[in-house]
Write a protein that holds these residues in place. Structure first.
Motif, mmCIF file in Angstrom:
data_model
loop_
_atom_site.group_PDB
_atom_site.id
_atom_site.type_symbol
_atom_site.label_atom_id
_atom_site.label_comp_id
_atom_site.label_asym_id
_atom_site.label_seq_id
_atom_site.Cartn_x
_atom_site.Cartn_y
_atom_site.Cartn_z
ATOM 1 N N ARG A 255 0.840 -1.198 0.000
ATOM 2 C CA ARG A 255 0.000 0.000 0.000
ATOM 3 C C ARG A 255 0.873 1.245 0.000
ATOM 4 N N ASP A 263 -4.145 1.299 -2.233
ATOM 5 C CA ASP A 263 -3.800 -0.119 -2.205
ATOM 6 C C ASP A 263 -3.322 -0.557 -3.588
ATOM 7 N N ALA A 358 -4.139 4.284 7.605
ATOM 8 C CA ALA A 358 -4.997 3.475 6.738
ATOM 9 C C ALA A 358 -6.330 3.180 7.435
ATOM 10 N N GLU A 359 -6.276 2.907 8.743
ATOM 11 C CA GLU A 359 -7.510 2.664 9.489
ATOM 12 C C GLU A 359 -8.354 3.933 9.549
ATOM 13 N N ARG A 362 -10.319 4.185 6.382
ATOM 14 C CA ARG A 362 -11.419 3.217 6.377
ATOM 15 C C ARG A 362 -12.545 3.656 7.296
ATOM 16 N N ARG A 365 -14.602 6.429 5.648
ATOM 17 C CA ARG A 365 -15.412 5.910 4.542
ATOM 18 C C ARG A 365 -16.589 5.098 5.071
ATOM 19 N N GLU A 366 -16.334 4.207 6.023
ATOM 20 C CA GLU A 366 -17.401 3.366 6.560
ATOM 21 C C GLU A 366 -18.405 4.192 7.364
ATOM 22 N N ARG A 382 -17.962 4.675 14.132
ATOM 23 C CA ARG A 382 -16.865 4.695 13.173
ATOM 24 C C ARG A 382 -16.254 6.092 13.052
ATOM 25 N N GLU A 431 -15.068 13.001 2.608
ATOM 26 C CA GLU A 431 -14.920 11.713 1.926
ATOM 27 C C GLU A 431 -13.820 11.767 0.875
ATOM 28 N N SER A 434 -10.336 11.842 2.529
ATOM 29 C CA SER A 434 -10.111 10.901 3.629
ATOM 30 C C SER A 434 -8.826 10.110 3.478
ATOM 31 N N THR A 435 -8.338 9.923 2.252
ATOM 32 C CA THR A 435 -7.137 9.113 2.053
ATOM 33 C C THR A 435 -5.848 9.906 2.153
#
Length: 448
Positions: A255, A263, A358-359, A362, A365-366, A382, A431, A434-435
């Protein structure tokens, strides 16, 4: 091949961060690979053609007239981007709606930037009008055909859309992305709030570019100019991360974790013997981090094993099927089995930090997906976890974006309450971004 690598690439340095010690019976090791490219600035343009090529894809669907000044700002931004093109860079402009049209220079070719071509391109852009629907796959396929006409090693697209890809199926867009992957990189931007985050981010992800929201049309010019500066600052394209593993070992995942989470695991192409290449796109003067996880055979306490060899490689763009790829830099991932539980339990700071980043991506997003489904409890849990992770990692930009979606009662514990009303632009911005990640904070020295 060695002459190409020496004369046309920046210098790559590779650092491996890991705790090599594994407890008895363990079979999985993690490492963060930091790669830094330097020395790309000030190189002369190659005599045999342009070093870089850029295609600007501008949404000209009917929705760009709502409000009317949206297309005007898109035209101004495109003109500014053209003005930022250095002499010698190949370029073209594409207008996209449910079809794709060459705006400049036309004839299925690219122009070479100089004062005359930049002026002509700006004049052509001023004539853009808005009508029709949206089929982004057709824009990307036209860009790929244009890039196929140039020997430039760095090929970069910039795509702007304000709406949803409603005039082609998701499968057709995916086919276009698969066809374009590896042929050029692409930055994607959504202007306003009528586009789908998943569509724009999927384009950037598949084509190894960046994605972002430009909430107000007035912000397009600064964003386009910055993207153009970054794109034309690249010196080398199609760099691969090559992982060699010994007999009995296998790669669990690869990643990119900085400057954003991406990823790469499913993009592996075999490079025998026992190696695989993962695409990393184009490089200039910059640094990136990659999280690598390798599964190894248990060699027993006291034994040491080379778990993986990491290399960054490039082929001559003029002869991609020619000699073996040249190595730009390499590093080693090793493991040692021990009964010293303290040594084995230690977690490398870089590995821990980026696992958390990375968490964080996630969790955001979740959490947003659960919120859209009406699951307030799940969304709160979340997004609360995201708030805590942002607090722990010092990710202030993401913390500010989260605070527009939840009321933070205690960031350290992740205690939050969902806001009753959230502006659509705030949710989309969170969103989309977020990365994006932040690096590991360096500890101050004793003298500081």
């Amino acid at each position: 091949m060695a002459d190409f690598a020496k004369s046309h690439t920046p210098r790559f340095t590779v650092e491996v961060h890991q705790n090599p010690y594994l407890p008895r019976g363990a079979r999985e090791t993690h490492a963060v690979v930091t790669v830094t490219a330097t020395g790309s600035g000030g190189r002369p343009l190659p005599a045999d053609g342009p070093r870089a090529a850029v295609v600007l894809m501008v949404d000209c669907s009917g929705s760009m007239n709502r409000p009317p000044d949206k297309l005007r700002h898109a035209r101004l931004a495109t003109e500014a981007a053209i003005g930022a093109l250095p002499d010698g860079v190949a370029f073209a402009v594409v207008a996209g709606n449910h079809r794709a049209a060459e705006v400049f220079p036309g004839g299925g070719r690219l122009a070479v930037a100089d004062p005359a071509t930049r002026a002509a391109a700006r004049t052509a852009v001023r004539g853009l009008t808005a009508s029709g629907g949206t089929a982004i796959g057709t824009w990307l396929r036209l860009a790929a055909r244009l890039f196929a006409t140039t020997p430039a090693g760095v090929r970069h697209g910039v795509l702007l859309t304000d709406g949803r890809d409603e005039h082609e199926t998701p499968a057709r867009l995916r086919e276009a992305l698969d066809a374009c992957a590896g042929r050029f990189t692409c930055d994607a931007r959504g202007v306003g709030t009528d586009w789908r985050v998943a569509e724009v981010t999927s384009i950037a992800s598949a084509l190894l570019g960046t994605a972002d929201i430009v909430a107000e049309p007035e912000g397009l010019t600064a964003d386009f100019t910055a993207m153009m500066t970054a794109a034309t600052g690249k010196e080398i394209g199609d760099v691969g991360l090559r992982l060699w593993t010994p007999h009995g070992a296998s790669v669990r995942f690869v990643r990119q974790v900085a400057p954003s989470v991406e990823d790469l695991t499913g993009r592996r192409t075999a490079s025998p013997p026992r190696s695989g290449d993962y695409p990393t796109g184009s490089w200039g003067d910059e640094s990136r981090d990659y999280h690598v996880c390798v599964r190894v055979p248990d060699a027993g306490v006291g034994r040491e094993l080379l778990a993986a060899r990491v290399a960054f490689v490039v082929r001559d763009p003029a002869d991609p099927a020619g000699p073996p790829a040249a190595s730009l830099g390499h590093g080693l991932i090793r493991v040692v089995w021990t009964d010293d539980l303290a040594a084995a339990a230690a977690v490398n700071p870089q590995v821990a930090h980026y696992a958390g980043q990375a968490e964080l991506a996630r969790a955001i997003r979740e959490g947003l997906e659960l919120r859209r489904r009406g699951d307030a409890a799940g969304a709160g849990a979340r997004l609360g976890r995201a708030v805590r992770l942002a607090h722990l990692s010092g990710h202030e930009a993401t913390a500010k974006l989260l605070a527009k979606v939840v009321d933070v009662e205690d960031a350290a514990t992740g205690t939050v309450r969902l806001k009753t009303t959230v502006a659509e632009v705030d949710e989309m911005t969170l969103e989309t971004r977020s990365t994006k990640t932040v690096g590991v904070k360096k500890k101050p020295s004793e003298d500081e």
